[in-house]
Design a protein around this motif. Structure first.
Motif, short mmCIF file in Angstrom:
data_model
loop_
_atom_site.label_atom_id
_atom_site.label_comp_id
_atom_site.label_asym_id
_atom_site.label_seq_id
_atom_site.Cartn_x
_atom_site.Cartn_y
_atom_site.Cartn_z
N ILE A 9 0.86 -1.19 0.00
CA ILE A 9 0.00 0.00 0.00
C ILE A 9 0.90 1.23 0.00
CG2 ILE A 9 -1.71 1.29 1.37
CD1 ILE A 9 -2.22 -1.60 2.65
N THR A 10 0.57 2.19 -0.84
CA THR A 10 1.43 3.39 -0.89
C THR A 10 0.61 4.66 -0.77
OG1 THR A 10 1.25 3.70 -3.29
CG2 THR A 10 2.97 2.19 -2.52
N THR A 11 1.24 5.68 -0.24
CA THR A 11 0.68 7.04 -0.34
C THR A 11 1.51 7.74 -1.42
OG1 THR A 11 2.24 8.20 1.09
CG2 THR A 11 0.39 7.09 2.18
N PRO A 12 1.05 8.90 -1.89
CA PRO A 12 1.95 9.68 -2.74
C PRO A 12 3.14 10.10 -1.88
CG PRO A 12 -0.26 10.64 -2.70
CD PRO A 12 -0.22 9.61 -1.63
N ILE A 13 4.24 10.36 -2.50
CA ILE A 13 5.33 10.95 -1.71
C ILE A 13 5.12 12.46 -1.77
CG2 ILE A 13 6.99 9.09 -1.69
CD1 ILE A 13 8.23 10.27 -4.22
N TYR A 14 5.22 13.10 -0.63
CA TYR A 14 4.79 14.49 -0.52
C TYR A 14 5.91 15.46 -0.91
CZ TYR A 14 1.03 12.11 1.80
OH TYR A 14 -0.01 11.25 2.06
N TYR A 15 5.53 16.47 -1.65
CA TYR A 15 6.50 17.51 -2.01
C TYR A 15 6.98 18.21 -0.76
CZ TYR A 15 5.37 17.47 -7.02
OH TYR A 15 5.21 17.14 -8.33
N VAL A 16 8.26 18.53 -0.77
CA VAL A 16 8.81 19.19 0.43
C VAL A 16 8.80 20.72 0.30
CG1 VAL A 16 10.18 17.25 1.26
CG2 VAL A 16 11.17 18.82 -0.42
N ASN A 17 7.90 21.25 -0.54
CA ASN A 17 7.84 22.71 -0.61
C ASN A 17 6.84 23.27 0.38
OD1 ASN A 17 5.61 21.72 -1.96
ND2 ASN A 17 5.40 23.60 -3.13
N ASP A 18 6.23 22.40 1.16
CA ASP A 18 5.17 22.86 2.06
C ASP A 18 5.06 21.87 3.20
OD1 ASP A 18 3.13 24.36 2.94
OD2 ASP A 18 1.82 24.03 1.21
N ILE A 19 4.57 22.32 4.34
CA ILE A 19 4.40 21.34 5.41
C ILE A 19 3.01 20.69 5.32
CG2 ILE A 19 6.08 22.49 6.91
CD1 ILE A 19 3.68 23.40 8.58
N ALA A 20 2.84 19.62 6.05
CA ALA A 20 1.63 18.82 5.88
C ALA A 20 0.36 19.57 6.29
CB ALA A 20 1.75 17.55 6.72
N HIS A 21 -0.69 19.39 5.51
CA HIS A 21 -2.00 19.89 5.94
C HIS A 21 -2.99 18.73 5.94
CE1 HIS A 21 -3.45 19.89 1.84
NE2 HIS A 21 -2.50 20.72 1.47
N ILE A 22 -4.26 19.02 6.20
CA ILE A 22 -5.17 17.88 6.39
C ILE A 22 -5.37 17.06 5.12
CG2 ILE A 22 -6.42 18.80 8.39
CD1 ILE A 22 -8.77 19.26 6.48
N GLY A 23 -5.12 17.66 3.95
CA GLY A 23 -5.21 16.88 2.71
C GLY A 23 -4.19 15.76 2.72
N HIS A 24 -2.96 16.10 3.11
CA HIS A 24 -1.92 15.07 3.17
C HIS A 24 -2.26 14.04 4.24
CE1 HIS A 24 0.46 18.80 1.95
NE2 HIS A 24 0.43 18.05 0.88
N ALA A 25 -2.74 14.54 5.37
CA ALA A 25 -3.07 13.62 6.47
C ALA A 25 -4.18 12.65 6.03
CB ALA A 25 -3.53 14.41 7.70
N TYR A 26 -5.09 13.16 5.23
CA TYR A 26 -6.22 12.32 4.78
C TYR A 26 -5.70 11.13 3.98
CZ TYR A 26 -10.67 11.35 2.32
OH TYR A 26 -11.81 10.77 1.81
N THR A 27 -4.86 11.41 2.97
CA THR A 27 -4.32 10.31 2.15
C THR A 27 -3.60 9.30 3.04
OG1 THR A 27 -3.64 12.10 0.66
CG2 THR A 27 -3.06 9.88 0.01
N THR A 28 -2.79 9.83 3.95
CA THR A 28 -1.97 8.95 4.77
C THR A 28 -2.83 8.14 5.73
OG1 THR A 28 -0.27 10.64 4.60
CG2 THR A 28 0.06 8.96 6.28
#
Ligand code: MSP
Length: 645
Positions: A9-28
């Motif tokens: 199972i994979t998540t996208p790998i997150y761009y490091v130009n920004d810190i995590a927000h709830i969108g990223h948390a949702y996928t994860t």
């Protein structure tokens, strides 16, 4: 779902130009939920997440902060990893695209595709959106220069480039979609992809020469000025994380069971990625599952808008499990969801507090009062077979819906047994049974409730790992593969056990706990707490207000938009070389003739949109109340293009 022994199972790998927000948390969190279920049910599971650290966007972000890209990537990547650790995300590997092994694996793949004849050198000339890190043919641009995805202006690129023969994979891709109806979830998204591919694929530029921050080409190609296109580099992480092109140590996990992504990156995953894999003669993933967007007050969240919500802030205030439950329950997978504290509080108080928490409290109370906490399931089936059957029927439906990403359905279905339990207490009234001397029946009822709660705790564990473990312990067991197998799979009832008292798990929340749910670290503000709490409206800083460009303009042409009852088509002079074309929903209130020559206020930096197939490049300000709609106009004539401040 086909029956694989391993689950990747994979998540996208997150761009490091920004810190995590709830969108990223949702996928994860979705990926974590699937991984936890998969492990609990005894499957050999590998869960990957990580960070995407190359490309022009990151290079530029580092430069503006006066840092090297590597130092900058190290810093932001660590913030993602720390957040997932604090959230107890059960990843097996956190990959970074700046890892040496990853870079080697990507070069290995490039060479393989090159040797196969799928890569050739040419000149790329066209438009590139740095924000999306994507090339767009002119035909897809808005207004010949704006990105069709994010609306930002694209840059013109003319440089030597290596190309991947994507066009050669068009038919094979279409055959794959055709033969695998569930390869892209939700299914509606699959249709979108098919239509896109049917329209024709152009070869893909996969190297750049105008910047440095990327994986170099394999050294025997002897072309040091090229770096790889960030999406080629990034997508390969799904293979390199398993050791592809290196030690191949974990390749048994390939192909992925599911790549979880957001809908904005579907094209890369559903078109480029399978084509790359076909070129590498690798099996294709089972599912690519695209979720929708979380918005804030109906708007896309972004740092520049200053409306991003910090997931940690929400989890700290409301509880991590509660936050996880809310995100997964609130929106059907694939749909967009608007974050609001009210909706979160309603879910906590109602679903968790009333339906689940109170049931547990009632169970603890009844078992203590009538049976000193000691419960025996012997006679449940004798008195409550119908209720047991109902529960089992619901529980049996759950697993397939999880793997098809119907997680909101999963939760909806999981709440049915809770409702059976709550209704049974009201219907059979254990206190009456006790009064009438029907102790055996009362014990069976209390045991029914305990067994329902045991099943629910196990099946809710992947979503709420902390609270459910507490429920299970109160009932005398641990959630693990053993209890899952016995209680859920083999449908065994709980052995005799003593119920322990635990404090209420979901205390009622009366008021929003966050004055202003947003990322404090990306958006500094001097606003006082009192100001923030004022009427519950999210206050903005002056800088945010000025992100909207408002200008005075004069309507120079106006006509009705054919087939529309609501829309007028306007040409407005706002002091630019060409008039702006704006489609406005004001037909009910204004005739076209009455508008020509009058002045209006225009939102001038709105992303162009299409309304009834007609492009609209802005918006008019208007106010509507019970007296109808009126345009906002300057009190005295103003030069066209005057800024409104
Ligand atoms: N680096 C690429 C992915 C490469 S995968 C080989 C990328 N990174 S991202 O950080 O911009 O986004 C990562 C994920 O977060 C995407 O799936 C995206 O859809 C998701 N989200 C970002 N903002 C979001 C919301 N506001 N709501 C929901 N998810 C969103 O793209």
């Amino acid at each position: 779902m086909s029956c694989h022994k391993t689950v990747y199972i994979t998540t996208p790998i997150y761009y490091v130009n920004d810190i995590a927000h709830i969108g990223h948390a949702y996928t994860t969190i979705i990926a974590d939920t699937i991984a936890r279920y998969s492990r609990m049910s005894g499957l050999d599971t590998f869960f990957l997440t990580g960070t995407d650290e190359h490309g022009q966007k990151i290079e530029e972000a580092a430069k503006t902060r006066g840092k090297t890209p590597q130092a900058y990537a190290d810093e932001i990547s660590a913030t993602f990893k720390n957040l997932w650790d604090e959230f107890g995300i059960s990843y097996d590997r956190f990959i970074r695209t700046t890892d040496d092994a990853h870079k080697k694996g990507v070069q290995y793949a490039f060479q393989k595709m090159f040797d196969k004849g799928d890569i050739y050198k040419d000149i790329y000339s066209g438009h590139y959106c740095i924000s999306c890190e994507a090339f767009f043919p002119k035909s897809q641009l808005v207004d010949d220069e704006f990105c069709p995805e994010c609306g930002k202006i694209t840059s013109i690129v003319e440089e030597e480039s290596y190309f991947f023969r994507l066009s050669a994979y068009q038919d094979k891709l279409l055959a794959w979609y055709e033969e695998n109806p569930n390869c892209i979830l939700p299914k509606s998204k699959r249709n979108e992809v098919i239509r896109f591919v049917e329209a024709g694929l152009e070869d893909l530029s996969i190297t750049r020469t105008s910047f440095d921050w990327g994986v170099k080409l394999p050294s025997n190609l002897n072309d040091p000025k090229h770096v790889m296109y960030v999406w080629l580099d990034a997508l390969m992480n799904y293979l390199t994380a398993l050791g592809y092109g290196n030690d191949e140590e974990r390749m048994q996990y390939w192909p992925a069971r599911v790549h979880l992504i957001g809908k904005d990156i579907l094209r890369f995953h559903a078109i480029y990625w399978p084509a790359f894999l076909m070129s590498l003669d690798m099996p294709l993933p089972k599912h690519i599952a695209a979720h929708g967007w979380w918005t804030r007050d109906g708007q896309k969240m972004s740092k520049s808008k200053g409306n991003v919500i910090n997931p940690k802030e929400v989890a700290d205030a409301y509880g991590l499990d509660n936050f996880r439950y809310f995100m997964l329950r609130e929106v059907p997978f694939g749909g967009d969801g608007d974050f609001s504290q009210k909706a979160l509080i309603d879910r906590i108080n109602s679903d968790l507090g009333n339906d689940l928490g109170n049931l547990l409290n009632r169970l603890i109370g009844m078992s203590q009062k009538y049976f000193d906490g000691k419960i025996d399931s012997t006679n449940v089936a004798k008195y409550y077979q119908a209720e047991l059957d109902e529960m089992k029927a619901s529980i049996a439906k759950l697993e397939p819906s999880l793997f098809e990403m119907q997680i909101h359905r999963y939760l909806e279905e999981l709440w049915r047994p809770l409702s059976v339990a709550n209704k049974s207490i009201d219907k059979y009234q254990p206190w009456v049974l006790m009064k009438d001397g029907k102790d055996e029946e009362a014990m069976a009822l209390v045991a029914l409730i305990a067994n329902i709660l045991a099943n629910v705790a196990i099946m809710l564990y992947p979503i709420m790992p902390i609270a459910t473990q507490k429920i299970a312990r109160a009932l005398g067991f641990e959630v693990d593969n053993n209890s899952w197998r016995k209680i859920v799979k083999e449908e065994m009832l709980l052995d005799t056990f003593v119920i322990s008292k635990i404090p209420p798990l979901f205390p009622r929340i009366e008021e929003p706990l966050l004055a202003h749910a947003k990322t404090s670290s990306t958006q500094e503000s001097d606003t006082t707490k009192e100001e923030k709490e004022d009427k519950g409206v999210a206050l903005i800083g002056i800088d945010q207000f000025f992100q909207t460009t408002l200008k005075i303009g004069t309507v120079i042409e106006a006509s009705e938009l054919p087939k529309s009852d609501r829309l007028l088509l306007l040409q407005i002079d706002i002091g630019e070389a060409k008039p702006r074309q704006i489609v406005a929903g004001i037909k009910e209130y204004y005739s076209p003739d009455s508008l020509v020559g009058t002045q209006v206020c225009v939102v001038a930096n709105l992303k162009p949109a299409k309304l009834m197939g007609t492009k609209s490049e802005g918006m008019l300000l208007a106010a509507k109340d019970e007296n109808g709609l009126h345009l906002i106009r300057p009190e005295a004539p103003k030069t066209n293009g005057t800024f409104i401040k």
